[in-house]
Structures are given as structure tokens and as C-alpha cells.
Design a protein around this motif. Structure first.
Motif, PDB file in Angstrom:
ATOM      1  N   ARG A   1     -10.785  17.701  17.586  1.00  0.00           N
ATOM      2  CA  ARG A   1     -10.545  16.281  17.802  1.00  0.00           C
ATOM      3  C   ARG A   1     -10.551  15.982  19.301  1.00  0.00           C
ATOM      4  O   ARG A   1     -10.148  16.825  20.112  1.00  0.00           O
ATOM      5  N   GLU A   2     -10.980  14.802  19.654  1.00  0.00           N
ATOM      6  CA  GLU A   2     -11.048  14.408  21.068  1.00  0.00           C
ATOM      7  C   GLU A   2      -9.680  14.496  21.746  1.00  0.00           C
ATOM      8  O   GLU A   2      -9.590  14.737  22.946  1.00  0.00           O
ATOM      9  N   SER A   3      -8.621  14.332  20.975  1.00  0.00           N
ATOM     10  CA  SER A   3      -7.274  14.303  21.546  1.00  0.00           C
ATOM     11  C   SER A   3      -6.705  15.694  21.817  1.00  0.00           C
ATOM     12  O   SER A   3      -5.658  15.829  22.455  1.00  0.00           O
ATOM     13  N   ASP A   4      -7.372  16.749  21.342  1.00  0.00           N
ATOM     14  CA  ASP A   4      -6.823  18.104  21.457  1.00  0.00           C
ATOM     15  C   ASP A   4      -7.363  18.845  22.688  1.00  0.00           C
ATOM     16  O   ASP A   4      -7.910  19.950  22.590  1.00  0.00           O
ATOM     17  N   ALA A   5      -7.174  18.241  23.849  1.00  0.00           N
ATOM     18  CA  ALA A   5      -7.701  18.821  25.091  1.00  0.00           C
ATOM     19  C   ALA A   5      -7.054  20.166  25.415  1.00  0.00           C
ATOM     20  O   ALA A   5      -7.726  21.085  25.902  1.00  0.00           O
ATOM     21  N   GLU A   6      -5.770  20.306  25.137  1.00  0.00           N
ATOM     22  CA  GLU A   6      -5.081  21.563  25.447  1.00  0.00           C
ATOM     23  C   GLU A   6      -5.607  22.702  24.573  1.00  0.00           C
ATOM     24  O   GLU A   6      -5.836  23.819  25.056  1.00  0.00           O
TER      25      GLU A   6
ATOM     26  N   VAL B   1     -11.223  14.955  11.719  1.00  0.00           N
ATOM     27  CA  VAL B   1     -10.699  13.760  12.387  1.00  0.00           C
ATOM     28  C   VAL B   1      -9.436  13.253  11.711  1.00  0.00           C
ATOM     29  O   VAL B   1      -8.490  12.805  12.380  1.00  0.00           O
TER      30      VAL B   1
ATOM     31  N   ASP C   1      -7.585  21.743  12.179  1.00  0.00           N
ATOM     32  CA  ASP C   1      -7.563  21.499  13.626  1.00  0.00           C
ATOM     33  C   ASP C   1      -8.853  21.863  14.347  1.00  0.00           C
ATOM     34  O   ASP C   1      -9.053  21.442  15.487  1.00  0.00           O
TER      35      ASP C   1
ATOM     36  N   LYS D   1      -8.583  22.835  23.201  1.00  0.00           N
ATOM     37  CA  LYS D   1      -9.933  23.114  23.677  1.00  0.00           C
ATOM     38  C   LYS D   1      -9.887  24.041  24.897  1.00  0.00           C
ATOM     39  O   LYS D   1     -10.678  25.003  24.992  1.00  0.00           O
TER      40      LYS D   1
ATOM     41  N   ASP E   1     -15.058  16.559  19.757  1.00  0.00           N
ATOM     42  CA  ASP E   1     -15.288  17.316  20.988  1.00  0.00           C
ATOM     43  C   ASP E   1     -15.715  18.735  20.614  1.00  0.00           C
ATOM     44  O   ASP E   1     -15.545  19.171  19.466  1.00  0.00           O
TER      45      ASP E   1
END
Length: 243
Positions: free
Chosen positions: A205-210, A79, A84, A212, A101
Motif C-alpha cells: 500500500r502507498e501508506s506503508d513506507a516504513e 488496498v 500487507d 517498504k 507501491d
């Protein structure tokens, strides 16, 4: 076209011809939970997750490096940006999913098992039980009525059984099996296996949607082409659960 114009045009074409640099991703793992992850004799991260992680990075077009971190702080340091991903035998749970996530599972739900000194009897699993801190196994013991003793790394949990500090240990069966096999009858499995969690996934991290999305696509590919099952059997044996 002037010489200057030609030079500008050539430079522009050259810029388009050079491929974009691959995204660099730092893969965080523990390095202390074989065969999922371990440090080999050369001091490098090795094991099932190293081999799988490198394959996922290749398929996703990522440039990956490996970082080791102690288990008890592995989520906070993800976090905070020290790496990453988490690819460290981490089971997907609702509690963890509230903080980070996960990708889809790259390993099916693995049975957890109890181990005690040979002849101790099945009842000791209701006594004093060791588990690694912040694991699904420690949460299970805490809710089972047994007395939980937590340790920072998995080797310490087994050592606690051997030195009589606890009655039994619970961990992933895949981790405990080679230890029991190599104990010359000193240790044995007791009681029934326990299935916990929803499989093992890559933590992000929740912000790393791409990121994921890229890793999910790569996991889907190795599932569909059989590569993932081959790696599971290679590292966990022919009786391991596969997809």
C-alpha cells in the motif's frame, strides 16, 4: 529505597529487557503460478517467492504469515487491508504503480512467450490468444491487434490452447517452459520472446513506507550476498536471468 520502590524499579528494568514483538506482516500471493508460487502437497504456500519471502522477513525482523488470493482481485484486496504485501510474480508497471507501491525488483524482467499446439505455425500469435486477466501479457495482446481471451488462472489459459478454444497462449516463459517440456511434443513455443514490465517487485500500500524501506533493505542484502541469485537458479534453472 523502600520495598515498593525496588519492585517498581525491577519491573521497569524487566520491561526494558523484553525485546519488542516483531511486526506481523501478511504476505499475499496467488499460489497458482509455479515456480514463482504454488501450493504443495501439504497444502502450504511454496515456491521461489515463499522461500525468498521468508528470507526477506527474517532479515527485516518481521513475523510473516502467508495468505492466498485469486489473481484478479489481488490488488484490491491489498488496498482494502486483507494482507500487507503482494509477492506473486507481479511485474512493476506504471499503471499498477498508480494504485500501489513497489519495492525494488527481486526478479529481473522475465521474457514472456507464446505457446501453441505443435505445427500450428508462428502466425497464430496474431489470431485468438489467451492470457491471464489483469496481467502485462493480457495488456500486450490487447495492444497487438490479436483477439484477446482472458482467463482467471494460468492453467485455464493453457487448457484453452489444448482444447482448441484459442490459437495460442502468452505468459511468463518461466511458467510455460516446464509445461512445454512435459507435453511430449504436443505444445511448442512460437515467435520471439517479448520482454514486458520493469521486473518483479513486492507490492505494498502507498501508506506503508516504513515496511517498504525494510523490505528494500532486505532485497539489497540478498542481492549483494548472492542469496537472491542462488534462489533464482534453484527455482528457475541455470539459464535463468539473474542480478
Amino acid at each position: 529505597m523502600t520495598i515498593a520502590s525496588k519492585a517498581i524499579a525491577a519491573t521497569a528494568l524487566l520491561a526494558f529487557a523484553v525485546p519488542a514483538a516483531a511486526q506481523t506482516v501478511r504476505m499475499g500471493t496467488e499460489g497458482a503460478y509455479p515456480p514463482y508460487n504454488l501450493i504443495n502437497d501439504d497444502g502450504e504456500v511454496d515456491g521461489f517467492e515463499r522461500e525468498l519471502g521468508d528470507k526477506l522477513c527474517e532479515l527485516a525482523g518481521l513475523e510473516c504469515t502467508w495468505v492466498t488470493n485469486e489473481w484478479d482481485s489481488i490488488i484490491p484486496n491489498l488496498v482494502s487491508g486483507n494482507y500487507d504485501t503482494i509477492i506473486a510474480g507481479m511485474s512493476i508497471t506504471d499503471e499498477r504503480d498508480e494504485v500501489i507501491d513497489f519495492t525494488q525488483p527481486y526478479f529481473p524482467p522475465d521474457p514472456s512467450a507464446y505457446v501453441a499446439m505443435a505445427g500450428a505455425g508462428e502466425d497464430v500469435k496474431d489470431g485468438v490468444v489467451a492470457a491471464q486477466t489483469n496481467t502485462i501479457q493480457s495488456a500486450h495482446v490487447a495492444s497487438s491487434g490479436a483477439t484477446l481471451v482472458e482467463f482467471a488462472n494460468p492453467e485455464e489459459t493453457v487448457a484453452a490452447v489444448r482444447n482448441g478454444e484459442v490459437d495460442a497462449v502468452i505468459a511468463d516463459k518461466a511458467f510455460l517452459s516446464p509445461i512445454v517440456e512435459q507435453s511430449n511434443g504436443e505444445l511448442e513455443f512460437i515467435g520471439e520472446d517479448v520482454v514486458l514490465g520493469d521486473g518483479i517487485g513486492v507490492g505494498l500500500r502507498e501508506s506503508d513506507a516504513e515496511l517498504k524501506e525494510k523490505l528494500d533493505a532486505a532485497i539489497t542484502q540478498v542481492k549483494e550476498d548472492g542469496t537472491l541469485n542462488e534462489l533464482i537458479v534453484k527455482w528457475f534453472g541455470p539459464d535463468a536471468q539473474t542480478f
